[in-house]
Design an enzyme around this catalytic site. Structure first.
Site, PDB file in Angstrom:
ATOM      1  N   LYS A 145      29.871  64.384 113.400  1.00 55.48           N
ATOM      2  CA  LYS A 145      31.084  64.636 112.282  1.00 55.48           C
ATOM      3  C   LYS A 145      31.841  65.727 112.994  1.00 55.48           C
ATOM      4  CE  LYS A 145      29.247  63.121 108.031  1.00 55.48           C
ATOM      5  NZ  LYS A 145      29.268  63.091 106.521  1.00 55.48           N
ATOM      6  N   LYS A 178      26.754  53.354 112.453  1.00 57.59           N
ATOM      7  CA  LYS A 178      26.287  53.303 111.183  1.00 57.59           C
ATOM      8  C   LYS A 178      27.416  53.011 110.065  1.00 57.59           C
ATOM      9  CE  LYS A 178      25.695  57.330 108.514  1.00 57.59           C
ATOM     10  NZ  LYS A 178      25.796  56.811 107.171  1.00 57.59           N
ATOM     11  N   LYS A 181      30.435  55.968 104.136  1.00 62.36           N
ATOM     12  CA  LYS A 181      31.764  56.185 103.231  1.00 62.36           C
ATOM     13  C   LYS A 181      32.876  56.669 103.797  1.00 62.36           C
ATOM     14  CE  LYS A 181      28.886  57.820 100.061  1.00 62.36           C
ATOM     15  NZ  LYS A 181      28.669  59.032 100.308  1.00 62.36           N
TER      16      LYS A 181
HETATM   17  P1  ATP Z   1      29.693  60.164 104.518  1.00 61.27           P
HETATM   18  O1  ATP Z   1      30.460  59.284 105.586  1.00 61.27           O
HETATM   19  O2  ATP Z   1      30.390  60.773 103.552  1.00 61.27           O
HETATM   20  O3  ATP Z   1      28.476  60.964 105.265  1.00 61.27           O
HETATM   21  P2  ATP Z   1      27.389  58.205 104.185  1.00 61.27           P
HETATM   22  O4  ATP Z   1      27.989  56.795 103.730  1.00 61.27           O
HETATM   23  O5  ATP Z   1      26.807  58.557 105.202  1.00 61.27           O
HETATM   24  O6  ATP Z   1      28.560  59.148 103.582  1.00 61.27           O
HETATM   25  P3  ATP Z   1      25.653  59.769 102.366  1.00 61.27           P
HETATM   26  O7  ATP Z   1      26.139  60.252 101.195  1.00 61.27           O
HETATM   27  O8  ATP Z   1      25.880  60.800 103.634  1.00 61.27           O
HETATM   28  O9  ATP Z   1      26.527  58.503 102.665  1.00 61.27           O
HETATM   29  O10 ATP Z   1      24.162  59.518 102.209  1.00 61.27           O
HETATM   30  C1  ATP Z   1      23.531  59.022 101.227  1.00 61.27           C
HETATM   31  C2  ATP Z   1      22.476  58.287 101.265  1.00 61.27           C
HETATM   32  O11 ATP Z   1      22.718  56.971 102.085  1.00 61.27           O
HETATM   33  C3  ATP Z   1      21.472  58.867 102.356  1.00 61.27           C
HETATM   34  O12 ATP Z   1      19.925  58.502 102.074  1.00 61.27           O
HETATM   35  C4  ATP Z   1      21.583  58.318 103.618  1.00 61.27           C
HETATM   36  O13 ATP Z   1      20.542  58.344 104.489  1.00 61.27           O
HETATM   37  C5  ATP Z   1      21.774  56.799 103.089  1.00 61.27           C
HETATM   38  N1  ATP Z   1      22.851  55.996 104.037  1.00 61.27           N
HETATM   39  C6  ATP Z   1      23.973  56.298 104.194  1.00 61.27           C
HETATM   40  N2  ATP Z   1      24.680  55.330 105.144  1.00 61.27           N
HETATM   41  C7  ATP Z   1      23.552  54.377 105.725  1.00 61.27           C
HETATM   42  C8  ATP Z   1      23.487  53.214 106.377  1.00 61.27           C
HETATM   43  N3  ATP Z   1      24.616  52.839 107.056  1.00 61.27           N
HETATM   44  N4  ATP Z   1      22.232  52.552 106.172  1.00 61.27           N
HETATM   45  C9  ATP Z   1      21.306  52.880 105.587  1.00 61.27           C
HETATM   46  N5  ATP Z   1      21.162  54.167 104.682  1.00 61.27           N
HETATM   47  C10 ATP Z   1      22.365  54.892 104.795  1.00 61.27           C
HETATM   48 MG    MG Z   2      26.266  60.838 105.608  1.00 61.45          MG
END
Ligand code: ATP
Ligand code: MG
Length: 332
Positions: free
Chosen positions: A112, A195, A198
């Site tokens: 990040k 990955k 969001k």
């Molecule tokens: P950001 O990009 O803002 O970090 P994010 O999509 O990574 O958002 P988080 O809020 O950081 O989402 O994580 C929420 C949950 O979703 C966590 O348990 C994380 O492990 C899971 N998660 C996030 N992205 C994935 C993915 N691509 N596959 C499986 N699990 C995911």
């Molecule tokens: Mg995340």
């Protein structure tokens, strides 16, 4: 019932399908057998720049998506992190027993911060995993259901808890990560080596829970695959197709094998069409329920307040214990 803690950042208007598969689906089944705390971690979201008005709105939207996806706010404790002051307070104490080098080894920080540039990279982003340790430890959590990307943070939490207990006497429960092997990591449809997130720069490869069905279908039809043409699960050589099969199999509740059999000798177009139907079929009703919930924000806020009070009653007791152990003079 054993305690469970997990959360998501309100870092976008909608959750993405990786959040749904990697976290929410597991939460839904685990809430039956656990005393579950599900947080909307807004203090984590502000570790990268957020628009204040949007953040507030996204926090409500995330809560609505938890409920619409099947999290029961009566059976589980579903609350907003910043409503419980103990999170920030315990995080400070844990900051003081975490090594700088130890925190520097977190790969999510490296990823990040590389995207933020050195001016955008804040001390908050660096300290994020320590706040996450506070989140988990406040609830005497035994189980932490997360995606693979959070494994290292849960490991750090275990190290911090054990260190605190050794130094100051038994205070925290040392938690375990619970990671569903096959579905732990969903990849971006346009870049099946990275990955799905969001906060990805490009949204072209992200499936949003709240997208219109036609938009979702279009994104799936445009997903990157390969020139080979065979519907076979091969993560190494066919990461795009493997990702589609993973999403398909969890969303449809079917084995990858049965999908390989069904689509044998047919093109990727057919596979994508089938997948689009399954995804929009699941997200359609969730989207409708979210719209309903957001139509009555006062009721949603009332629910969050009740749940935050329940969370605080547990968290405040743990914080008091930790403050006492490190020798902070209690106020009278
Ligand atoms: P950001 O990009 O803002 O970090 P994010 O999509 O990574 O958002 P988080 O809020 O950081 O989402 O994580 C929420 C949950 O979703 C966590 O348990 C994380 O492990 C899971 N998660 C996030 N992205 C994935 C993915 N691509 N596959 C499986 N699990 C995911
Ligand atoms: Mg995340």
């Amino acid at each position: 019932k054993p305690r469970l803690y997990s959360g998501m950042q309100p870092s976008a208007e909608s959750l993405q399908i990786g959040n749904y598969i990697g976290a929410l689906l597991n939460w839904k089944s685990l809430q039956e057998t656990h005393d579950a705390f599900f947080s909307i971690v807004d203090l984590h979201a502000i570790t990268v720049a957020q628009d204040p008005a949007k953040l507030r709105e996204n926090t409500r939207r995330t809560a609505a998506q938890y409920i619409a996806s099947g999290i029961d706010p009566d059976a589980s404790t579903l609350y907003v992190q910043s409503h419980v002051a103990a999170h920030a307070q315990l995080a400070w104490v844990l900051n003081t027993i975490t090594g700088f080098g130890e925190a520097s080894r977190m790969t999510q920080f490296k990823d990040k911060s590389a995207k933020q540039g050195s001016d955008g990279t804040t001390v908050g982003l660096f300290a994020y995993p320590i706040l996450m340790a506070a989140d988990i430890l406040l609830y005497d959590t035994v189980v932490v259901p997360v995606g693979e990307d959070q494994r290292q943070h849960v490991e750090l939490t275990r190290d911090i808890a054990a260190r605190f207990n050794t130094r100051f006497g038994d205070t925290f429960v040392v938690p375990e990560a619970s990671i569903q092997k096959e579905t732990a990591k969903i990849y971006d449809l346009q870049n099946p080596l990275s990955k799905m997130s969001k906060s990805a720069e490009s949204h072209a490869g992200v499936i949003w829970v709240l997208d219109e069905p036609s938009v979702t279908a279009k994104k799936i039809m445009r997903a990157v695959t390969d020139a080979d043409g065979g519907v076979v699960f091969d993560r190494e050589n066919k990461p795009g197709v493997a990702n589609l099969l993973t999403i398909y199999s969890t969303m449809a509740g079917r084995t990858v094998q049965s999908l390989e059999d069904e689509y044998a000798g047919r093109g990727y177009g057919d596979l994508k069409k089938g997948l689009a139907e399954v995804v929009t079929g699941t997200f359609g009703p969730i989207r409708a329920r979210v719209i309903e919930l957001l139509d009555d924000p006062a009721e949603l806020d009332r629910l969050l307040a009740v749940n935050a009070a329940r969370a605080a009653s547990v968290a405040d007791a743990t914080l008091a214990r930790a403050y006492d152990r490190v020798g902070l003079l209690p106020p009278r």
